[in-house]
Each structure stands twice: as structure tokens, then as C-alpha cells.
Design a protein around this motif. Structure first.
Motif, short mmCIF file in Angstrom:
data_model
loop_
_atom_site.label_atom_id
_atom_site.label_comp_id
_atom_site.label_asym_id
_atom_site.label_seq_id
_atom_site.Cartn_x
_atom_site.Cartn_y
_atom_site.Cartn_z
N ILE A 19 60.16 37.85 45.87
CA ILE A 19 61.26 38.76 45.51
C ILE A 19 61.33 39.93 46.48
O ILE A 19 62.40 40.22 47.05
N TRP A 20 60.22 40.62 46.68
CA TRP A 20 60.27 41.77 47.57
C TRP A 20 60.50 41.36 49.02
O TRP A 20 61.06 42.11 49.80
N GLY A 21 60.06 40.17 49.38
CA GLY A 21 60.35 39.69 50.73
C GLY A 21 61.83 39.38 50.90
O GLY A 21 62.38 39.52 52.00
N SER A 22 62.50 38.98 49.81
CA SER A 22 63.91 38.61 49.89
C SER A 22 64.85 39.80 49.81
O SER A 22 66.03 39.67 50.15
N THR A 23 64.36 40.96 49.35
CA THR A 23 65.26 42.10 49.18
C THR A 23 65.82 42.60 50.51
O THR A 23 66.92 43.18 50.55
N PHE A 24 65.10 42.40 51.60
CA PHE A 24 65.61 42.83 52.91
C PHE A 24 66.89 42.07 53.27
O PHE A 24 67.85 42.65 53.76
N LEU A 25 66.88 40.76 52.98
CA LEU A 25 68.08 39.97 53.23
C LEU A 25 69.17 40.35 52.24
O LEU A 25 70.35 40.43 52.59
N GLY A 26 68.77 40.62 50.99
CA GLY A 26 69.74 41.04 49.99
C GLY A 26 70.44 42.33 50.38
O GLY A 26 71.66 42.48 50.20
N ILE A 27 69.69 43.27 50.93
CA ILE A 27 70.28 44.53 51.39
C ILE A 27 71.27 44.27 52.52
O ILE A 27 72.37 44.84 52.54
N ARG A 28 70.89 43.41 53.45
CA ARG A 28 71.79 43.11 54.58
C ARG A 28 73.13 42.57 54.08
O ARG A 28 74.20 43.00 54.53
N PHE A 29 73.09 41.63 53.13
CA PHE A 29 74.32 41.06 52.61
C PHE A 29 75.12 42.07 51.78
O PHE A 29 76.34 42.11 51.83
N ALA A 30 74.40 42.90 51.00
CA ALA A 30 75.08 43.85 50.12
C ALA A 30 75.86 44.90 50.91
O ALA A 30 76.97 45.29 50.53
N ILE A 31 75.30 45.37 52.04
CA ILE A 31 75.96 46.45 52.78
C ILE A 31 77.03 45.93 53.74
O ILE A 31 77.64 46.72 54.47
N GLU A 32 77.28 44.62 53.72
CA GLU A 32 78.36 44.09 54.55
C GLU A 32 79.71 44.64 54.10
O GLU A 32 80.59 44.91 54.91
N THR A 33 79.89 44.83 52.78
CA THR A 33 81.17 45.33 52.27
C THR A 33 81.01 46.50 51.28
O THR A 33 81.99 46.94 50.68
N ILE A 34 79.77 46.99 51.11
CA ILE A 34 79.52 48.16 50.26
C ILE A 34 78.81 49.21 51.12
O ILE A 34 77.80 48.90 51.74
N PRO A 35 79.31 50.44 51.16
CA PRO A 35 78.63 51.48 51.95
C PRO A 35 77.16 51.61 51.55
O PRO A 35 76.83 51.56 50.35
N PRO A 36 76.25 51.77 52.52
CA PRO A 36 74.81 51.68 52.26
C PRO A 36 74.24 52.66 51.23
O PRO A 36 73.51 52.25 50.33
#
Length: 316
Positions: A19-36
Motif C-alpha cells: 500500500i505505501w509503496g503504491s501511494t507514490f503512483l497514486g499521487i502521480r495519477f491524482a495530481i494529473e487533474t487535481i492541484p497538488p
């Protein structure tokens, strides 16, 4: 909390690693269209409310203003500076590279703990590990100063942000060891998430992210990643972390620090097309190997002094 069994331990460690290893990728996808900053702030406020509800359901909801003040300080260090730094940095670098840089947190903690008088002087083998870890960062940072990719990403900026945010995260982690907290770890987590999340939201407003935020333009991938970061990354991941700290040696729990980068690099390559270069592999070997050596040395020294690795908490 439920008593530990072999299967529960395996599931909890798997959750912590994956889970914690995957959150980095999750953050990358989330900020594609949501301000960081707005994304990270909303993520932690929502997760904090959920954790607060968990504490409330356990009948533990009393907290003093002193506890809230402590949570505000720790939230500022770990979430505003730490997670906020990771989120902003991923606008400039790949998620796998961000995870590798974040892996130096245990090294920072060793140095800061020694400087603050909270731990003994690092042993010679630990000095070797510390030098190796920063050498790995240097391998990543040096070429990045003269490199900019075709999509106008600037690795040197992202790496610099992470080096500073990891330092502040480490200082906040050490402060959390001596600060006064609420009795329930879930209540403490809830307070830190709510305080840190509000600070992130204020940062987003102050930097003009509201003007760039258009709910109608949020992609399904970003929305799904945001939901994953709230419920799986923050709530489930943190619950597993708290449970493991109750039932395992801190040094064993801290192994997430050198497993998460491996998971993040592999997921980034598989699902985001991030390239794994020879330079990245060499740097990863130095950083992860150094962190593993530091944590192992701390574990061996645990009988003589409290392990500084007890202060390690997730940077994502």
C-alpha cells in the motif's frame, strides 16, 4: 487490537509494503487533474475524520488543547512539509524516483538524533551506510542539474524539494517521540491528519490553486486514485502500521523504508511507463542498501539504547 498471529502479521506487513509503496503512483495519477496541495489536503482531512470516527467508536475521544497543538506541529512537519513536498515533487520527477529519495529518511533521522542528543554517535559501519546513502542521492541529483525532459519536467527541482521535505519530516518524526500525545494512537493520527490536511488546504489556497481547480475536469483516474489514497493509503495503511508497532520490534516495522521504493519503482514502470535506467538501479542499490544497513545496525544496538527507528513514519 487483535492479538498477533502469523497470518495477521503477514497480511499487515504485505499491506504496509504494497500500500505505501503504491501511494507514490497514486499521487502521480491524482495530481494529473487535481492541484497538488488541494488534493493532499482534502485527502488527509477526510482520512483524519475517518480515523477520528474510529477513535470515537472505541470510546476514546478526549484530547487536550496541548495535544492539538502538538498535532499541529507534527502535522506541519510530516504532512505539510513531508507529504506536501512529495506531492509537489512528483510534478517534476517520476513516482519511483520520488520513492527512492524519500528512502533516505532513516539516514536523516540517525544524523538528527545524534545531533539532538537523542541517540549515540553513529558507529563506523553506520557512517559507511550514511555515506553510501547520500552517494546514491548524488548519483541521481548530479545529472539532473543539467537535464530536463521533453515534457518540461525538471528533476533537479523535484529532488531538491524532496531533500528539504525529508529533512523536515525527519525532524518532525523525532519531535513526535518526545511530544505529548493523546492516549489513543487512532485519535493521535486523526488529529495530525486533520491539522496537517487543513494546513495543506491553506497552502493550496495561498498559492492560487483554487483558480486552477475545475471539478468538471477531474479525470476518472485522478478521482479513483484520490479515493484510493484516502481509504487504502491513509486509513488502511496507517492502521496496519499502528498495529505492527504494537506487536513487532520497531526496526522490523521500519523495513518498509527500503521495500516501498522497490514497489514504487516497479509500479511506476508497469503502469506509468517510467523508465528504469542503469543509473537509477545503481542509486537504488546504494540508497536501499544503506538504509537496510542503518536499520539493521539500529536493531543490533536496541538492547543498549532505544532504537531511533521507532520514530520512522511513512512519507507518503
Amino acid at each position: 487490537m487483535a492479538a498477533p498471529t502469523r497470518m495477521r502479521l503477514i497480511i499487515a506487513f504485505a499491506a504496509l509494503y504494497l500500500i505505501w509503496g503504491s501511494t507514490f503512483l497514486g499521487i502521480r495519477f491524482a495530481i494529473e487533474t487535481i492541484p497538488p496541495f488541494l488534493m493532499a489536503g482534502a485527502r488527509f482531512v477526510l482520512a483524519g475524520v475517518i480515523m477520528y470516527a474510529i477513535a470515537w467508536s472505541q470510546g476514546i475521544n478526549k484530547s487536550s488543547w496541548a495535544n492539538w497543538r502538538t498535532s499541529l506541529i507534527i502535522g506541519a512537519c510530516l504532512l505539510l512539509a513531508g507529504n506536501g513536498g512529495v506531492t509537489i515533487a512528483e510534478e517534476y520527477i517520476d513516482s519511483g524516483l520520488a520513492a527512492l529519495i524519500v528512502a533516505i529518511v532513516p539516514i536523516y533521522i540517525v544524523l538528527l538524533g545524534w545531533a539532538a542528543g537523542m541517540a549515540a554517535r553513529p558507529s563506523p559501519i553506520m557512517w559507511v551506510a550514511l555515506v553510501g546513502g547520500f552517494a546514491g542521492v548524488g548519483i541521481l541529483f548530479g545529472p539532473a542539474v543539467h537535464f530536463a525532459s521533453n515534457d518540461n519536467r525538471h528533476p533537479a527541482i523535484g529532488i531538491s524539494i524532496l531533500l528539504v521535505s525529508c529533512f523536515i519530516w525527519s525532524a518532525g518524526s523525532l519531535y513526535s517521540r518526545v511530544a505529548k500525545h493523546a492516549a489513543s494512537p487512532f485519535l493521535t493520527a486523526a488529529q495530525q491528519m486533520i491539522c496537517g490536511g487543513m494546513l495543506l488546504l491553506f497552502a493550496g489556497i495561498a498559492t492560487g490553486e483554487l483558480r486552477r481547480f475545475h471539478p468538471s475536469s477531474i479525470s476518472s483516474l485522478s478521482l479513483g486514485s484520490f479515493i484510493y489514497l484516502v481509504f487504502i493509503g491513509a486509513v488502511v495503511g496507517y492502521t496496519a502500521y499502528i498495529w505492527l508497532l504494537r506487536h513487532c520490534e520497531p526496526a522490523k516495522v521500519a523495513t518498509y523504508a527500503y521495500v516501498n521504493p522497490i514497489v514504487a519503482v516497479l509500479l511506476g514502470a508497469l503502469f506509468a511507463g517510467e523508465k528504469i535506467t542503469v543509473r537509477t538501479l545503481i542509486a537504488a542499490g546504494l540508497i536501499i542498501g544503506s538504509v537496510a544497513l542503518v536499520i539493521t545496525a539500529q536493531q543490533l544496538r536496541a538492547r543498549a539504547e532505544p532504537a531511533i527507528s521507532a520514530a520512522l513514519e511513512p512519507a507518503d
